[in-house]
Design an enzyme around this catalytic site. Structure first.
Site, mmCIF file in Angstrom:
data_model
loop_
_atom_site.group_PDB
_atom_site.id
_atom_site.type_symbol
_atom_site.label_atom_id
_atom_site.label_comp_id
_atom_site.label_asym_id
_atom_site.label_seq_id
_atom_site.Cartn_x
_atom_site.Cartn_y
_atom_site.Cartn_z
ATOM 1 N N GLY A 54 -8.473 8.453 9.989
ATOM 2 C CA GLY A 54 -8.536 8.565 11.213
ATOM 3 C C GLY A 54 -9.849 9.626 11.753
ATOM 4 O O GLY A 54 -9.824 9.612 12.984
ATOM 5 N N ASN A 102 -9.281 1.036 9.628
ATOM 6 C CA ASN A 102 -8.354 0.957 10.923
ATOM 7 C C ASN A 102 -9.139 1.715 12.142
ATOM 8 O O ASN A 102 -9.683 0.548 12.994
ATOM 9 C CB ASN A 102 -6.905 1.376 10.820
ATOM 10 C CG ASN A 102 -6.047 1.033 11.831
ATOM 11 O OD1 ASN A 102 -6.607 0.471 12.958
ATOM 12 N ND2 ASN A 102 -4.841 0.907 11.720
ATOM 13 N N THR A 103 -9.008 2.785 12.366
ATOM 14 C CA THR A 103 -9.560 3.363 13.561
ATOM 15 C C THR A 103 -10.992 3.113 13.833
ATOM 16 O O THR A 103 -11.338 2.964 14.976
ATOM 17 C CB THR A 103 -9.475 5.146 13.471
ATOM 18 O OG1 THR A 103 -8.054 5.270 12.853
ATOM 19 C CG2 THR A 103 -9.323 5.833 14.771
ATOM 20 N N LYS A 149 0.870 -1.024 0.021
ATOM 21 C CA LYS A 149 0.003 0.006 0.059
ATOM 22 C C LYS A 149 0.885 1.375 0.174
ATOM 23 O O LYS A 149 1.469 1.292 0.964
ATOM 24 C CB LYS A 149 -0.803 0.073 1.337
ATOM 25 C CG LYS A 149 -1.662 1.388 1.375
ATOM 26 C CD LYS A 149 -2.538 1.351 2.723
ATOM 27 C CE LYS A 149 -3.021 2.798 3.139
ATOM 28 N NZ LYS A 149 -3.894 2.919 4.183
ATOM 29 N N ALA A 154 -9.802 4.961 4.278
ATOM 30 C CA ALA A 154 -9.805 6.068 5.347
ATOM 31 C C ALA A 154 -11.158 6.918 5.363
ATOM 32 O O ALA A 154 -11.690 7.376 4.358
ATOM 33 C CB ALA A 154 -8.767 7.218 4.762
ATOM 34 N N GLY A 155 -11.251 7.209 6.545
ATOM 35 C CA GLY A 155 -12.499 8.150 7.025
ATOM 36 C C GLY A 155 -13.693 7.407 7.201
ATOM 37 O O GLY A 155 -14.787 8.204 8.069
#
Lengths: 67, 268
Positions: free
Chosen positions: B170, B218-219, B109, B196-197
């Site tokens: 995040g 992830n987050t 990535k 993301a997001g």
């Protein structure tokens, strides 16, 4: 005294020390790591061939959590 | 009658010639500990998991398990990232180290960041890095802006997946520009993975309903109050969103109710 810089930290350099010797002294030989010497990757197969020189910059990396 | 949908491998995600049953890709950062990481990953059903490459701490860590010890290689395809890199050179250097670390593994990535406040991708540097990596034999999945033209350029260069952000890394702000994502999806011939997001399960479902090929997060899982439960929710959301996309939603009929029950035969 001759030294090498390992991950930003000064390490004493022995005579005729190879990358593999340094890793053995740091007990890192069996760890999942990758090694760079002065910006060039040292393949695992070359650990016992590549000689260290005074002032070499060594980077040792691992995988950590990330996104 | 349409054939009933069977799990995963009737509808695989194909990235760089590799087949995956799950369309949820997850990160391994920000968990409280490695046990929680392993449990959340397990619950997510993800097959592709991202890892970061960092200097090894030189304090004594003998015998302590590392991240790779809790990621069985038979189960997970590791996706090393270039997170934290702000130049093409740094990103290329990081991913070459990753390839060495992971015994020649070439699926990566790529992310080259623009600034610390937004972690928005720096596209000129991203393009430069992608070119070098592809020439060097890497299969590049690329974190990019949600600009259809940039995505097209990256695809034409040979990236195996384009991964536009839904909103800031995040941030959990969800999908800010579904229209741009739709344009990218309509144009792309390689998988489009929203990266993301994502904040919660409905965001993931919406991404999949738009027609994304997968979602990377992830987050949203790691910082949920109960990460294992949220990982389960995300698995279902991605799967549900995918099924809804394949099923094809009904036409929306604004401002007019349309009864589902017969309008005739009412008792008198």
């Amino acid at each position: 005294m001759h030294t090498v810089n390992v991950n930003g930290q000064c390490e004493p350099l022995d005579t005729d020390m190879k990358v593999g010797d340094l890793l053995a002294r740091m007990a890192l030989r069996d760890r999942r790591i990758a090694v760079e010497r002065n910006g060039e990757i040292v393949p695992r197969s070359a650990f016992d061939q590549v000689l260290l020189h005074d002032g070499d910059r060594i980077e040792i990396v691992i995988a950590v959590g990330g996104g | 009658m349409n054939a009933p949908y069977k799990e995963s491998l009737t509808d695989p995600l194909v990235i760089g010639g590799q087949y995956f049953g799950s369309r949820l890709l997850v990160g391994t950062g920000k968990y409280r500990n490695l046990t929680e990481t392993a449990r959340a990953l397990d619950a997510s059903g993800a097959e592709i998991v991202t890892v970061a490459i960092r200097r090894m701490p030189l304090t004594a860590t003998d015998g302590e398990p590392g991240l790779l010890d809790v990621l069985p290689p038979k189960r997970y395809t590791l996706l090393p990232n270039s997170a934290g890199c702000y130049t093409a050179d740094d990103a290329v250097r990081t991913l070459r180290l990753a390839r060495e670390l992971l015994d020649g593994h070439d699926l990566v990535k790529l992310e080259v960041l623009g600034d610390q406040k937004t972690l928005f991708p720096n596209m000129p540097e991203t393009l430069r890095a992608a070119e070098v990596l592809i020439r060097d034999g890497f299969r590049v999945m690329v974190y990019c802006s949600d600009d259809p033209i940039q995505a097209r350029v990256l695809e034409n260069m040979g990236c195996v997946a384009v991964m536009p952000l839904a909103s800031l890394i995040g941030s959990g702000m969800g999908i800010l520009n579904p229209w741009n994502l739709k344009i990218i999806i309509a144009e792309a011939k390689v998988p489009v993975i929203v990266d993301a997001g994502i904040g919660t399960a409905s965001d993931a479902a919406v991404a999949m309903e738009l027609g994304c090929d997968g979602v990377l997060m992830n987050t949203a899982i790691a910082h949920a109050r109960n990460p294992v439960l949220m990982a389960t929710a995300m698995r279902h959301a991605v799967s549900a969103g995918r099924l809804a996309f394949l099923a094809g939603r009904m036409a929306s009929v604004p401002y007019r109710a349309v009864a589902s029950s017969p309008q005739t035969g009412l008792i008198e």
